[in-house]
Design a protein around this motif. Structure first.
Motif, PDB file in Angstrom:
ATOM      1  N   HIS A 178       7.731   3.339   3.256  1.00  8.35           N
ATOM      2  CA  HIS A 178       8.165   4.343   2.169  1.00  8.35           C
ATOM      3  C   HIS A 178       9.602   3.669   1.490  1.00  8.35           C
ATOM      4  N   GLN A 179      10.283   2.701   2.008  1.00 11.41           N
ATOM      5  CA  GLN A 179      11.276   2.007   1.544  1.00 11.41           C
ATOM      6  C   GLN A 179      11.252   1.605   0.173  1.00 11.41           C
ATOM      7  N   VAL A 203       0.832  -1.131   0.060  1.00 17.73           N
ATOM      8  CA  VAL A 203      -0.171   0.081  -0.082  1.00 17.73           C
ATOM      9  C   VAL A 203       0.894   1.298  -0.043  1.00 17.73           C
ATOM     10  N   GLU A 204       0.579   2.063  -0.800  1.00 19.54           N
ATOM     11  CA  GLU A 204       1.655   3.241  -1.049  1.00 19.54           C
ATOM     12  C   GLU A 204       0.787   4.549  -1.023  1.00 19.54           C
ATOM     13  N   GLY A 205       1.542   5.578  -0.712  1.00 23.96           N
ATOM     14  CA  GLY A 205       0.811   6.799  -0.829  1.00 23.96           C
ATOM     15  C   GLY A 205       1.296   7.979   0.136  1.00 23.96           C
ATOM     16  N   ASP A 212       2.516  -2.635   9.183  1.00 22.05           N
ATOM     17  CA  ASP A 212       2.500  -1.323   9.131  1.00 22.05           C
ATOM     18  C   ASP A 212       3.802  -0.579   9.358  1.00 22.05           C
ATOM     19  N   GLU A 213       4.301  -0.312   8.205  1.00 23.44           N
ATOM     20  CA  GLU A 213       5.793   0.514   8.295  1.00 23.44           C
ATOM     21  C   GLU A 213       6.863  -0.776   9.300  1.00 23.44           C
ATOM     22  N   PRO A 214       6.909  -1.895   8.805  1.00 21.36           N
ATOM     23  CA  PRO A 214       7.595  -2.595   9.455  1.00 21.36           C
ATOM     24  C   PRO A 214       9.231  -2.188   9.595  1.00 21.36           C
ATOM     25  N   PHE A 215       9.618  -1.300   8.553  1.00 23.52           N
ATOM     26  CA  PHE A 215      11.022  -1.043   8.451  1.00 23.52           C
ATOM     27  C   PHE A 215      11.521   0.050   9.369  1.00 23.52           C
ATOM     28  N   THR A 216      10.555   0.508   9.931  1.00 18.82           N
ATOM     29  CA  THR A 216      10.724   1.816  11.049  1.00 18.82           C
ATOM     30  C   THR A 216      11.987   1.511  11.896  1.00 18.82           C
ATOM     31  N   ALA A 217      12.919   2.415  11.725  1.00 19.84           N
ATOM     32  CA  ALA A 217      14.112   2.387  12.985  1.00 19.84           C
ATOM     33  C   ALA A 217      15.067   0.936  12.598  1.00 19.84           C
ATOM     34  N   ILE A 218      14.761   0.315  11.652  1.00 21.14           N
ATOM     35  CA  ILE A 218      15.714  -0.883  11.472  1.00 21.14           C
ATOM     36  C   ILE A 218      16.892  -0.627  10.601  1.00 21.14           C
ATOM     37  N   GLY A 240      -0.603  10.712   5.593  1.00 25.04           N
ATOM     38  CA  GLY A 240      -2.060  11.044   5.687  1.00 25.04           C
ATOM     39  C   GLY A 240      -3.107  10.399   4.657  1.00 25.04           C
ATOM     40  N   SER A 241      -2.757   9.775   3.585  1.00 27.38           N
ATOM     41  CA  SER A 241      -3.563   9.382   2.616  1.00 27.38           C
ATOM     42  C   SER A 241      -4.388   8.063   2.825  1.00 27.38           C
ATOM     43  N   GLY A 242      -4.190   7.639   4.091  1.00 35.85           N
ATOM     44  CA  GLY A 242      -5.130   6.538   4.544  1.00 35.85           C
ATOM     45  C   GLY A 242      -4.380   5.305   4.469  1.00 35.85           C
ATOM     46  N   LYS A 243      -3.410   5.011   4.516  1.00 32.49           N
ATOM     47  CA  LYS A 243      -2.522   3.842   4.282  1.00 32.49           C
ATOM     48  C   LYS A 243      -2.973   2.716   5.756  1.00 32.49           C
TER      49      LYS A 243
END
Lengths: 214, 243
Positions: A191-192, A35-37, A158-164, A40-43
């Motif tokens: 976003h990666q 899911v991209e966007g 949901d954004e699993p790559f955050t801070a990795i 604030g696009s509702g992902k």
């Protein structure tokens, strides 16, 4: 085990603004849906709807051809959801955190399983420290250890790559690929730039509608 | 991390449903008790409040034992009730902040029962200690002898009801950043019957009349709230988390 999550004519409105409308989705085993966007696009909203957390939407969702609301408990038993917050208690050690997740999954599990799951995510030597003393990336890794510990066919991340870190990203990509090849499926936002050698479906959100592309 | 190999995986089925629910209940209670044990500040707060209020009253009113003895039952009960109210706000707050509440809702376990496990931990760490501490404070208010056992019993029974009912309010306000006042307004009216019969039991013990009726009513209040509140707590949690 056949896996099929379908959404028909999905629409969601927030504060007088349509996040998406007439969105048709289908996720089968062996597929990744990305899911991209823009922000604030509702992902996250879409992920929460697809994981049965939000009931405030139009359209219908089917899990294995039955309406999601009717087979909710059954659906939850096949779902692993990782949200924005890692879901790790700061006062407890990684081992204790994982023990709770194991128990909630309905399988007791052994400490050896928890240790090997922590080793997989590179947290060997940190298993007895309170999670509050770990870095944000390490806490995220504790959450990611659940992918190994409690096997579920459907992953919603949901954004699993955050801070990795970079190496962790490569490992997680390999884990996602292995899961999908093994017949599982993944819905994720990031976003990666993803480097996963399996077919990927994309949904682009924004401007009030959603476009599906393969 | 080591690379996993691509092999078809078999997804473990849970054990028998009842066994798995019991396992999840115990694990949730264990986890919450452990987290509280590591950070005992929150549980200690309401006990300190209870002790402070009771010690200040003889200083503020009069050290006259006869006067204190007449107001002691009501005073002890009101202070214990407010102490319990003070601790409610934190019941789900940490879990909400770190995301484990979201995961609790996503587990394939019956949410009313899981919520009840959290309520039980709350009572074990606030209500029960309050009840056990009350006799010591009763001495300070020169509570007449013979009413101490009833005081402990009524507080133990009553505070369990306070925890169960309070959890509904705590669940409804967990998503609000300043839900404290709203929480008090929501649950205080529901606390009044517990206060009436709780303080009534201690007064009856002092007067030498039968306390059975008061205690039975406290037990009935607990039984009724145990039957209905878990579903209300579960529904409130769903509303708070997912709008």
């Amino acid at each position: 085990m056949s896996l099929r999550l379908q959404a028909r004519k999905l629409a969601c409105e927030r504060d007088g603004r349509w996040l998406f409308r007439d969105l048709d989705l289908e996720i089968r085993s062996g597929e990744i849906l990305r899911v991209e966007g823009p922000n604030g696009s509702g992902k996250t909203t879409l992920l929460k709807i697809l994981s049965g957390q939000l009931a405030d939407y139009e359209g219908s969702i089917f899990w294995r051809d039955a309406p999601l609301r009717r087979v909710h408990r059954n659906f939850l038993a096949s779902l692993l959801y990782l949200g924005h917050a890692p879901g790790v208690k700061a006062a407890l050690t990684p081992l204790e955190n994982l023990a709770w997740y194991q128990a909630m999954a309905g399988t007791g599990g052994t400490e050896a399983q928890r240790m090997s799951a922590l080793e997989m995510v590179g947290l060997r030597g940190f298993e007895d420290l309170p999670a509050g003393q770990l870095s944000a990336g390490q806490q995220r890794r504790v959450a990611l250890a659940r992918l190994e510990l409690t096997p579920r066919p459907l992953w919603v991340l949901d954004e699993p790559f955050t801070a990795i870190d970079r190496e962790g990203v490569a490992d997680l990509e390999a884990r996602l690929a292995a899961h999908v090849r093994g017949g599982g499926s993944v819905v994720l936002t990031t976003h990666q730039a993803l480097d996963i050698p399996v077919p990927m479906c994309r949904v682009r959100l924004g401007e009030g509608k959603g476009n599906v592309a393969s | 991390m080591s690379r996993p190999e691509a092999s078809p995986k078999s997804y473990a089925r849970g054990r028998e449903p009842e066994a798995s629910v019991a396992l999840a209940l115990l694990a949730t209670m264990r986890r919450d008790l452990l987290a509280l044990l590591r950070r005992p500040g929150a549980a200690f707060n309401s006990l300190a409040f209870f002790a402070l209020v009771i010690t200040l009253f003889p200083i503020g009113i009069s050290p006259d034992p006869e006067l204190l003895a007449t107001i002691a039952p009501g005073l002890l009960w009101v202070a214990a009730l407010l102490a319990a109210l003070l601790s409610l706000d934190g019941m789900f707050r940490d879990d909400f902040a770190d995301g484990t509440l979201e995961q609790l809702l996503l587990a394939a376990q019956p949410l009313p029962l899981m919520a009840l496990a959290k309520v039980a931990v709350h009572w074990l760490t606030t209500g029960l200690p309050l009840a056990l501490m009350a006799p010591v404070l009763g001495v300070m208010l020169s509570l007449p002898p013979g009413s101490y056992a009833v005081l402990v019993l009524s507080l133990a029974l009553g505070s369990a009801t306070l925890s169960v009912i309070g959890a509904i309010g705590a669940a409804l306000t967990v998503g609000l950043s300043r839900g404290g006042v709203l929480l008090s307004l929501l649950v205080l009216p529901l606390y009044v019957p517990v206060l009436i019969f709780g303080a009534g039991a201690v007064q009856a013990a002092i007067a030498g009349t039968s306390v059975a009726a008061h205690l039975a009513l406290l037990g009935a209040l607990l039984a009724v709230s145990l039957v209905f509140a878990p579903w209300a707590i579960a529904a409130s949690l769903r509303i708070s988390l997912n709008g």
